[in-house]
Design a protein around this motif. Structure first.
Motif, PDB file in Angstrom:
ATOM      1  N   GLN A   8       4.147 -19.679   7.326  1.00 52.38           N
ATOM      2  CA  GLN A   8       4.036 -18.731   8.440  1.00 52.38           C
ATOM      3  C   GLN A   8       2.603 -18.212   8.545  1.00 52.38           C
ATOM      4  OE1 GLN A   8       6.894 -15.545   8.122  1.00 52.38           O
ATOM      5  NE2 GLN A   8       5.898 -14.321   9.696  1.00 52.38           N
ATOM      6  N   ILE A   9       1.989 -17.918   7.423  1.00 55.07           N
ATOM      7  CA  ILE A   9       0.608 -17.432   7.400  1.00 55.07           C
ATOM      8  C   ILE A   9      -0.342 -18.509   7.910  1.00 55.07           C
ATOM      9  CG2 ILE A   9      -1.290 -16.739   5.868  1.00 55.07           C
ATOM     10  CD1 ILE A   9       0.983 -15.428   4.082  1.00 55.07           C
ATOM     11  N   LEU A  10      -0.173 -19.739   7.432  1.00 49.85           N
ATOM     12  CA  LEU A  10      -1.061 -20.828   7.840  1.00 49.85           C
ATOM     13  C   LEU A  10      -0.903 -21.148   9.327  1.00 49.85           C
ATOM     14  CD1 LEU A  10      -0.762 -23.042   4.656  1.00 49.85           C
ATOM     15  CD2 LEU A  10      -2.754 -21.700   5.388  1.00 49.85           C
ATOM     16  N   THR A  15      -3.176 -20.418  14.925  1.00 48.81           N
ATOM     17  CA  THR A  15      -3.157 -19.745  16.219  1.00 48.81           C
ATOM     18  C   THR A  15      -4.423 -18.910  16.425  1.00 48.81           C
ATOM     19  OG1 THR A  15      -0.747 -19.699  16.230  1.00 48.81           O
ATOM     20  CG2 THR A  15      -1.858 -18.130  17.676  1.00 48.81           C
ATOM     21  N   VAL A  16      -4.866 -18.220  15.374  1.00 49.10           N
ATOM     22  CA  VAL A  16      -6.097 -17.432  15.469  1.00 49.10           C
ATOM     23  C   VAL A  16      -7.284 -18.346  15.773  1.00 49.10           C
ATOM     24  CG1 VAL A  16      -7.735 -15.999  14.165  1.00 49.10           C
ATOM     25  CG2 VAL A  16      -5.273 -15.531  14.022  1.00 49.10           C
ATOM     26  N   GLU A  33      -1.311 -11.618  13.488  1.00 52.54           N
ATOM     27  CA  GLU A  33      -0.684 -12.768  14.155  1.00 52.54           C
ATOM     28  C   GLU A  33       0.628 -13.167  13.493  1.00 52.54           C
ATOM     29  OE1 GLU A  33      -0.016 -15.402  17.005  1.00 52.54           O
ATOM     30  OE2 GLU A  33      -1.826 -14.169  17.026  1.00 52.54           O
ATOM     31  N   SER A  34       0.693 -13.062  12.168  1.00 53.59           N
ATOM     32  CA  SER A  34       1.880 -13.508  11.431  1.00 53.59           C
ATOM     33  C   SER A  34       2.971 -12.453  11.358  1.00 53.59           C
ATOM     34  CB  SER A  34       1.491 -13.920  10.007  1.00 53.59           C
ATOM     35  OG  SER A  34       1.067 -12.787   9.258  1.00 53.59           O
ATOM     36  N   LEU A  41      -0.372 -11.229   2.747  1.00 53.87           N
ATOM     37  CA  LEU A  41      -1.295 -12.371   2.744  1.00 53.87           C
ATOM     38  C   LEU A  41      -1.970 -12.509   1.389  1.00 53.87           C
ATOM     39  CD1 LEU A  41      -0.878 -12.110   5.873  1.00 53.87           C
ATOM     40  CD2 LEU A  41      -3.235 -12.844   6.065  1.00 53.87           C
ATOM     41  N   LEU A  42      -2.395 -11.381   0.832  1.00 55.42           N
ATOM     42  CA  LEU A  42      -3.078 -11.406  -0.471  1.00 55.42           C
ATOM     43  C   LEU A  42      -2.168 -11.917  -1.580  1.00 55.42           C
ATOM     44  CD1 LEU A  42      -5.111  -8.101  -0.122  1.00 55.42           C
ATOM     45  CD2 LEU A  42      -6.063 -10.400  -0.473  1.00 55.42           C
TER      46      LEU A  42
END
Length: 179
Positions: A8-10, A15-16, A33-34, A41-42
């Motif tokens: 999901q993060i990737l 998208t960014v 965005e996610s 994220l970290l």
């Protein structure tokens, strides 16, 4: 099946990049965005550099998945010419904005270039191994470069190629391999 948070993060980072460019990839922009927190994220990526490298790997993996799908059989069961033919067939879809931007970024950074080079090494002939008097080997290099040109043409060319023409050109590239 639920999408993993890492995926999901990737996908959010892709998208960014698509919307705002590579330099816009920050923990803040990707978190927004996610729909995750910066802390989320970290948990998956200890640094922005780690996130960016994972993004390169993610896009290279997606590209290789397209190549495997075009091949239709296990990669280990085919010849170099069959791999190169699949490469040509995938080239008709053209470069996505994120792929192109990320590849350009990687071109000056050996660490970021590594995932892309690993994919290329499995699918196209190594130019360093080519004897210039070996017509078949030179044809393979020509087919690879033509496929790359077809892939890149929509992004940098002034002329739009119809999907039908792109498909015919890819088949012509495959035909040069004598299949």
């Amino acid at each position: 099946m639920r999408t993993s948070k890492r995926l999901q993060i990737l996908d959010a980072a892709v998208t960014v990049v698509e919307r705002d460019g590579v330099t816009a990839v920050t923990f803040e922009s990707v978190a927004a965005e996610s729909g995750l927190t910066k802390g989320g994220l970290l948990y998956h990526f200890a640094s922005k550099d780690e996130l960016v490298l994972a993004l390169h790997q993610h896009l290279a993996d997606r590209w290789e998945s397209d190549l495997v799908a075009a091949l239709g059989v296990p990669v280990d069961d085919v010849t170099q010419d069959q791999r190169l033919a699949a490469y040509a067939k995938v080239s008709i879809r053209g470069a996505t904005g994120p792929e192109l931007l990320m590849m350009l970024e990687a071109s000056t950074n050996p660490v970021l270039l590594q995932p892309w080079q690993e994919v290329i090494a499995r699918w196209v002939p190594d130019p360093a191994s080519i004897e210039v008097d070996d017509a078949g080997a030179v044809t393979r290099i020509l087919a690879w470069l033509a496929a790359d040109g077809l892939w890149l043409s929509e992004s940098v060319g002034g002329h739009h190629l119809t999907p039908e023409l792109r498909a015919v050109l890819a088949e012509r590239i495959v035909d040069t391999l004598g299949r």
